[in-house]
Design an enzyme around this catalytic site. Structure first.
Site: not given
Ligand code: DGL
Length: 259
Positions: A42, A73, A183
């Protein structure tokens, strides 16, 4: 309502690090976890796209009668949680980088933060950073490529080590004493990060705080599951089943779902 599940979603498998924290303090709660791995990462997508994906995940979880949703997330939280809270009628718990505790505890006045582009460029993040970290140096690094490597089962790889070395170098040069993981995929990197960082650098993430907040909001809304029988935990991914199974271990069943 009390016996309805908690819904949890992430752009992929990373939010299982948050699910683990929730499971450890709320073992009686039913959970439904959605890994939107087909749309990961994302991080590089714009705010509108992240909101649209968050709506899709939320509506699926609401269709399964979830009583509360954990946006596991950082990228989805910092870009979409305001929208979700104002458009749906159930409580949402989000996750944001733990800048505040790092800024309060640093002795070297330098803190590193590793997160996605979507998180580091969000308004919510800059507000928090301005509020708590005015007098300290924050060394921000976008963890380009890390989520992709984890999603493709390359957590333990030379490629991963090489990437992390590059991202940590300016932080080590700036003499950080705290590294904030912004993240939910990144807690899985902790053993590698410990190897690469000087001994005095402490690593912090927000997983445990999110689990405690989840419990507090359930209590406040009289939504805690009081049944003491073993709860059901369902895991769904629209990506690779094996990657998720490896992170969860053998006790849990992961199913493919086209959502
Ligand atoms: N686990 C997601 C987060 O905490 C990852 C985001 C991504 O898919 O770039 O931001």
């Amino acid at each position: 309502m009390k016996h309805n599940p908690i819904g949890i979603f992430d752009s992929g498998v990373g939010g299982t690090s948050i699910w683990k924290e929730i499971y450890s303090i709320l073992p009686n709660e039913r959970t439904i976890y959605l890994a939107d791995s087909a749309n990961a990462p994302y991080g590089p997508k714009g705010k509108e796209a992240i909101i649209d994906l968050s709506i899709k995940n939320t509506e699926y979880l609401i269709s399964k009668n979830c009583k509360l949703i954990v946006v596991a997330c950082n990228t989805a939280t910092t870009n979409a949680i305001d929208y979700l809270r104002s458009n749906y009628d159930i409580p949402f718990i989000g996750i944001e980088p733990a800048i505040k505790p790092a800024a309060l505890k640093t002795k070297t006045n330098a803190v590193g933060i590793l997160a996605t582009k979507g998180t580091l460029t969000s308004e919510l993040f800059s507000k928090t950073a301005n509020l708590f970290a005015n007098d300290i140096k924050i060394v921000e690094k976008i963890g380009d490529g890390i989520v992709e490597l984890i999603e493709s089962g390359k957590l333990q790889s030379e490629e991963m080590k090489a990437l992390l070395k590059i991202y940590l170098e300016p932080m080590i040069k700036a003499n950080i004493d705290y590294l904030v993981l912004g993240c939910t995929h990144y807690p899985y990197l902790i053993p590698i990060l410990i190897d690469l960082l000087p001994n005095h650098v402490k690593i912090i993430d927000s997983g445990e705080a999110v689990a405690r907040q989840t419990r507090a909001v359930l209590e406040k809304n009289d939504l805690l599951n009081t049944k003491t029988t073993q709860a059901l935990n369902e895991f769904y991914t629209n990506g690779n089943l094996n990657v998720m199974k490896q992170l969860l271990g053998e006790n849990f069943v992961v199913k493919y779902l086209d959502f």
